[in-house]
Each structure stands twice: as C-alpha cells, then as structure tokens.
Design a protein around this motif. Structure first.
Motif, mmCIF file in Angstrom:
data_model
loop_
_atom_site.group_PDB
_atom_site.id
_atom_site.type_symbol
_atom_site.label_atom_id
_atom_site.label_comp_id
_atom_site.label_asym_id
_atom_site.label_seq_id
_atom_site.Cartn_x
_atom_site.Cartn_y
_atom_site.Cartn_z
ATOM 1 N N ASP A 98 0.820 -1.216 0.000
ATOM 2 C CA ASP A 98 0.000 0.000 0.000
ATOM 3 C C ASP A 98 0.852 1.264 0.000
ATOM 4 O O ASP A 98 0.406 2.325 -0.461
ATOM 5 N N ALA A 99 2.089 1.158 0.521
ATOM 6 C CA ALA A 99 2.990 2.323 0.569
ATOM 7 C C ALA A 99 3.791 2.496 -0.715
ATOM 8 O O ALA A 99 4.459 3.514 -0.896
ATOM 9 N N LYS A 113 4.219 3.626 -4.064
ATOM 10 C CA LYS A 113 3.590 4.540 -5.013
ATOM 11 C C LYS A 113 4.680 5.311 -5.753
ATOM 12 O O LYS A 113 5.760 5.537 -5.211
ATOM 13 N N ALA A 128 7.222 7.868 -4.016
ATOM 14 C CA ALA A 128 7.446 7.563 -2.595
ATOM 15 C C ALA A 128 8.873 7.084 -2.393
ATOM 16 O O ALA A 128 9.396 6.324 -3.208
ATOM 17 N N ASP A 136 9.919 4.317 2.655
ATOM 18 C CA ASP A 136 8.530 4.301 3.115
ATOM 19 C C ASP A 136 7.955 2.884 3.088
ATOM 20 O O ASP A 136 7.149 2.511 3.957
ATOM 21 N N VAL A 137 8.332 2.112 2.080
ATOM 22 C CA VAL A 137 7.826 0.745 1.965
ATOM 23 C C VAL A 137 8.352 -0.103 3.118
ATOM 24 O O VAL A 137 7.608 -0.870 3.740
ATOM 25 N N ALA A 145 6.635 0.890 6.428
ATOM 26 C CA ALA A 145 5.250 0.430 6.535
ATOM 27 C C ALA A 145 5.179 -1.005 7.035
ATOM 28 O O ALA A 145 4.357 -1.345 7.899
#
Length: 358
Positions: free
Chosen positions: A251-252, A254, A257, A261-262, A265
C-alpha cells in the motif's frame, strides 16, 4: 551520460554488459568488457585468446581491442579515455576493485563517478518487454510453487523438494532449472537464507519455499510459507502478522514515494504486534525488499534511509520475513511493478495460511 556529466562508462562481464550490449559474459579476474563513450558504438576490451568467441557474441558495434596475458588491460582503457578526451568515468557497481585500481594506476587524472545515477538508474526502470518477460517468469515459478505444495508427503526431504522444483522449472521453459532454492521446515524456517544440511518433513511443520528461475536472462523470485497439516493457533498468528505487513508495504509503494517508506510500513505492522522494533528479533531483521531484473537482487532496495523515489517501471519484492528463532519464520514474497498511478502485483499474493495459492 550527458545528463550525469559522464564521459565514459566501463562495463565488465556481468548483467550490465548483457543489458547494454547483449554480450553474455561472466565476471572473472581478467578484464573483458565494454567501454561506452558519449557517441558511437561500444568498444570491447578482451584477452586476445578470447577475441574469436567475443566476436561471435557481438550485437552492437564490432571494435575489439585485445591484450596479451603479460600486458595490462587497463592501459587499453586509459588509451581509449585519452582518445575520447574523457575526464569522468563511471563503472558498473559490480566492477571488482582490482579493475578500478588498475585503471587508476594507468589513468591517474581520470575522475571516477558514482555508477548509481548512470548504469544502475537505467537498469532499474524496466521496458514493456522486460516487464512481460519477468511477469511470465514469475508465473512459471508460482505454478512450480503450487505443484510443490501438492506433492508434499511425510518423510520427504528439503533436498528432494528443491530437486523437484528444479525439474519443474526446466520442464516449464526456464533457461535452466532453479537459479536458487531455499526449502526449510519447522524452526529452520526462521533463518532467512535457509537451513544447513538436510531436513525431513513431518506433520505440523511450517514449510518455507523460496525459489526462482531465469527466462531470457530475467529472474523470478517467490516465497511461500504454509503448514504441512493443520496449523496451530501460534502458526496462524505469526502468518497473519506477516500477511498484514506485506500488504501494508504494498500500500505504501507509489510513484514518487521513497523506498524507505515501503520498509517502514512493513516494520510498523510488525512492531504493532509486539515484535522488533527495528531490526530486533523476534521481528524483521533485514530490508523489506529488493529490485529484480537480470539479477535477482538489484536496485531499488527497499530499506531504511534509502530516499530514492520509486519510479514507474521499477520492479521490486516485498518480503518482510518475520523471524522467531527457535520456533519458526514466515516469509511471503511477491514482486510489484510501479505504475503511473500506483503499483500492481506481478503475482497474486497468498490469501491465507490454509489457502496459500487461492
């Protein structure tokens, strides 16, 4: 190269040489590779005794400069740099230090440039053709996973299962068999890179299978974890945490991004359930994922403090292994493609511990 203010790039044997020139040649202690300037075709540097074979492999350009065994190949590189009036040279990331040191000794005035913005950046963004090949390879490996799951019987060994997966990959049209295989049972599933030696499958064992193949040189890499028999509540709990962490990481993912961030998460979910924090175990002791292409592990790396933005065309894994040493481990690994609007899975993730393949 012009954008990065680089005058020349050296590609020794390996994945990047194949990517940019089509020449498939492995790395060794002898320098065999390609020099690429801002203009014109590549110029190949090779041991003289390899020239006939190299010429059979050439697809782009036909200039080959050779060196004899007692000569310095780095002198040929320095001569090319001088002819091109090059001031800045980038290397492939996998270039051995001996090659770099040799070129420094022969061309001391040349400025060496970080390769990440040139070679690695090109390879990290996949073309539609590359995406199609990788998607097909992933589908093949997922099918092998399903067949392995169906064939499990008490008393089977992890080496038997790896050999069966190898045969299935060959039958399915891969370049060869497994490019790698990790098959682990019970408490050994907690070791991210597998057990030492042979294991025998028993009822109630946690089973982790991590396998891949190559198709036209492009890699697949998928992991599934499930239970042979009826899962205990503890096995269900740990599997559910891993599943939630994998989804949160996806979901992270993108465009734009940061890679970090991945990772964050996935790590946040694992910490929420009382594991970790950070890299502590029980928990997630390694990065959440890695890029994939001609190599199984390549950029982008989904890891803390990597602020590189995800870009459409990136392909990477999400595999936040939950390691509980002495008990069990769970890794669910699938790869995603970054698109203009978000991300999409290249394979369907596991639905549940009872239905790992839907």
């Amino acid at each position: 190269m012009a954008e990065q203010n680089v005058d020349a790039v050296l590609l020794p044997g390996g994945a990047s040489l194949r990517y940019f020139t089509g020449v498939g040649w492995g790395i060794s202690e002898r320098l065999l590779g390609a020099m690429i300037g801002r203009e014109g075709d590549p110029v190949y540097v090779a041991p003289a005794f390899e020239e006939p074979k190299v010429r059979q492999l050439l697809r782009v350009g036909d200039a080959v400069r050779v060196w004899q065994e007692e000569e310095s190949p780095y002198r040929l590189v320095a001569q090319l740099l001088s002819e091109w009036r090059a001031e800045k040279l980038a290397f492939d990331e996998a270039t051995p230090w001996a090659f770099v040191a040799g070129i420094r000794s022969e061309a001391p005035s040349i400025e060496l440039v970080d390769p990440v913005g040139t070679v690695a950046a090109c390879r990290a963004v996949k073309s539609p053709a590359e995406i199609a090949i990788i998607r097909w390879a992933m589908g093949l490996t997922l099918d092998v996973h399903r067949r392995v799951h169906e064939m499990l019987r008490p008393g089977m060994t992890n080496t038997e299962i790896a050999a069966a997966a190898d045969r299935m990959h060959r039958e399915g049209g891969a370049d060869g068999g497994n490019t790698f295989s990790i098959v682990a049972f019970a408490d050994q599933t907690a070791y991210p890179h597998g057990p030492e030696g042979e294991q025998t499958l028993r009822d109630g064992d946690t089973v982790l299978v991590d396998i891949g193949c190559a198709v036209h040189g492009y890699q697949s890499d998928l992991t599934r974890t499930y239970v042979f028999g009826e899962p205990t509540e503890r096995q269900r709990q740990l599997w559910a945490v891993e599943h939630e962490a994998q989804q949160a990481a996806f979901d992270a993912a993108k465009p734009g991004a940061p890679c970090s961030d991945v990772d964050e998460a996935a790590r946040a979910v694992i910490a929420k359930h009382g594991f970790g924090p950070d890299y502590k175990t029980p928990g997630l002791p390694h990065r959440t994922g890695h890029g994939l292409g001609l190599e199984c592990h390549e950029r982008p790396y989904l890891v803390r403090r990597n602020d590189t933005p995800l870009t459409p065309g990136n392909i990477a894994s999400i595999e936040p292994t939950l390691c509980v040493y002495g008990e069990m481990g769970v890794r669910l690994e699938d790869h995603f493609l970054v698109t203009e609007s978000g991300a999409e899975w290249l394979t369907k993730p596991s639905e549940s511990i009872d239905k790992p393949f839907g």
